[in-house]
Design a protein around this motif. Structure first.
Motif, mmCIF file in Angstrom:
data_model
loop_
_atom_site.group_PDB
_atom_site.id
_atom_site.type_symbol
_atom_site.label_atom_id
_atom_site.label_comp_id
_atom_site.label_asym_id
_atom_site.label_seq_id
_atom_site.Cartn_x
_atom_site.Cartn_y
_atom_site.Cartn_z
ATOM 1 N N ARG A 54 0.825 -1.206 0.000
ATOM 2 C CA ARG A 54 0.000 0.000 0.000
ATOM 3 C C ARG A 54 0.859 1.256 0.000
ATOM 4 O O ARG A 54 0.510 2.263 -0.627
ATOM 5 C CB ARG A 54 -0.923 -0.011 1.218
ATOM 6 N N SER A 58 0.743 4.133 -2.862
ATOM 7 C CA SER A 58 0.423 5.523 -2.499
ATOM 8 C C SER A 58 1.593 6.449 -2.826
ATOM 9 O O SER A 58 1.390 7.589 -3.259
ATOM 10 C CB SER A 58 0.061 5.620 -1.016
ATOM 11 N N ARG A 61 1.724 7.356 -6.516
ATOM 12 C CA ARG A 61 0.708 8.324 -6.928
ATOM 13 C C ARG A 61 0.789 9.650 -6.164
ATOM 14 O O ARG A 61 -0.046 10.531 -6.355
ATOM 15 C CB ARG A 61 -0.684 7.709 -6.695
ATOM 16 N N GLN A 62 1.787 9.805 -5.311
ATOM 17 C CA GLN A 62 1.856 10.954 -4.415
ATOM 18 C C GLN A 62 1.843 12.284 -5.160
ATOM 19 O O GLN A 62 1.251 13.263 -4.713
ATOM 20 C CB GLN A 62 3.125 10.863 -3.567
ATOM 21 N N GLN A 65 -1.867 13.953 -6.531
ATOM 22 C CA GLN A 65 -2.988 14.042 -5.597
ATOM 23 C C GLN A 65 -4.118 14.919 -6.111
ATOM 24 O O GLN A 65 -5.287 14.638 -5.891
ATOM 25 C CB GLN A 65 -2.505 14.580 -4.251
ATOM 26 N N SER A 215 -1.777 17.909 0.490
ATOM 27 C CA SER A 215 -2.475 16.854 1.238
ATOM 28 C C SER A 215 -3.396 17.411 2.320
ATOM 29 O O SER A 215 -4.325 16.730 2.757
ATOM 30 C CB SER A 215 -1.470 15.873 1.857
#
Length: 392
Positions: A54, A58, A61-62, A65, A215
């Motif tokens: 995972r 993640s 693809r950071q 976003q 984020s």
């Protein structure tokens, strides 16, 4: 000894043989655009959780976003974590390998990853169900002709097999008696398939959280993080940080608005505005809240912040950084952050006190590798306060 005393990124994305030596409590990464600062944070995130698929996905693809319209296919994003160079005979082996090593208390000595391309004949899940229904109906009526037509032919789908190997430090083997000093894990990932195998083994890892420039705009995980901070009696300290920007903030709560059945939200109690959703406040408040909650979630671990100064006004940098450094020390959190701001460098110098508190690393891309120039607190203070030199 710190979690990470040094980290060497032998191969990751465009990075080759980068060594960050004698790491401190706060480690600041500077350099020109595309020098590899964000890549260092990504490499650290994966290295601290090498056997958690995972985290791989993640991290891949950071950087996308906010791009919800045209995301790069996940397998392509994963491939681009690996080193890509101009193709020469020597680089063919290097191209598809990630290699990272470290010294310090963290049990993992080295992490190596590679991948192989895969193909298989594949029917969509919809077609498989229709074929199954057709065959079952066929058996019932004992007819040679299937009653349901299938409008799609079998195709070829592609995937990758990700192989990850870790080697533990010999002085840390007692922490994981069920493991040998070496361990390997294989993950098979297919295009258009979000399912992946998770094993239940206890693997070496280090609590890690990453804060990107955007984020803080997502509500994902925020309720849980604020709840944890409340149970840990940390909420008042979070409020202290937010008050560095707006002294009228008096409290923060998770509430269900009247008339709403499921839309919980985070609300700020403000002396002038009253009760207002956190989403109505500016990016500065929202990002500092996000940083504070992420810090609380990685006690005894590592916090990664990309563009440390983002959304924070220069007048609030010193007070905000003073809070951040204080709680990194109290919670035994090692901070790695990137910045383009000379004001941020100076503000951190003001709120730190020794060579072990703050270390700056300037990344300088060269033709074959990236050069790293290290400045500890003492040298950095001389360069900035006595000579006024540009250190970015």
């Amino acid at each position: 000894m710190r979690h990470l005393e040094s980290i060497t990124i032998h191969q990751f994305r465009g990075l080759r043989d980068i060594k960050l030596d004698n790491l401190g409590q706060v480690n600041l990464l500077v350099g020109i655009n595309n020098s590899g600062k964000t890549s260092v944070l990504e490499a650290l995130s994966i290295y601290c959780h090498p056997l958690d698929i995972r985290v791989w996905l993640s991290t891949a693809r950071q950087r996308e976003q906010e791009n919800i319209v045209s995301l790069t296919p996940i397998l392509d994003s994963l491939r681009w974590l690996f080193t890509h160079h101009s193709l020469t005979n020597q680089d063919q082996y290097i191209k598809e390998t990630i290699l990272i090593s470290s010294q310090g208390e963290f049990p993992i000595k080295t992490m190596k990853a590679s991948y192989q391309e895969m193909e298989e004949i594949w029917l969509s899940e919809r077609n498989n169900k229709r074929n199954l229904a057709a065959s079952q109906y066929d058996e019932i009526i004992d007819n040679d002709e299937p009653m349901l037509e299938v409008d799609e032919l079998p195709g070829i789908r592609k995937g990758i097999e990700l192989n990850v190997e870790i080697e533990l430090k010999t002085n840390q083997l007692s922490l994981f008696p069920e493991l040998d000093n070496k361990m390997a894990e294989t993950f098979q990932l297919w295009e258009n398939d979000t399912r992946y195998k998770l094993h239940g083994k206890r693997n070496p890892s280090l609590l890690t959280a990453i804060v990107t420039p955007s984020s803080h705009r997502s509500d994902i995980g925020q309720f849980r993080l604020l709840s944890e901070a409340r149970f840990d009696n940390f909420k008042s300290d979070v409020l202290e940080l937010l008050q560095q920007i707006d002294q009228n903030i008096s409290d923060i709560e998770i509430l269900l608005p009247p008339g709403s059945k499921s839309a919980f939200n985070i609300y700020i109690i403000h002396k002038k505005l009253g009760l207002a959703p956190v989403s109505t406040f500016g990016d500065g408040i929202r990002r500092l809240l996000h940083i504070a909650l992420k810090l609380a979630s990685v006690k005894g671990g590592v916090l990664l912040i990309d563009e440390l100064e983002s959304t924070i006004h220069t007048e609030a940098l010193q007070s905000s950084f003073n809070w951040l450094v204080k709680w990194c020390k109290k919670m035994d959190v090692q901070l790695f952050a990137t910045t383009h701001s000379l004001e941020s460098v100076d503000a951190l110098l003001e709120v730190t006190e020794s060579a072990s508190d703050l270390v700056l690393y300037r990344l300088e891309p060269k033709e074959s590798q990236t050069l790293v120039i290290r400045h500890d607190w003492n040298r950095l203070k001389r360069l900035r306060e006595e000579q006024g030199q540009e250190v970015r």
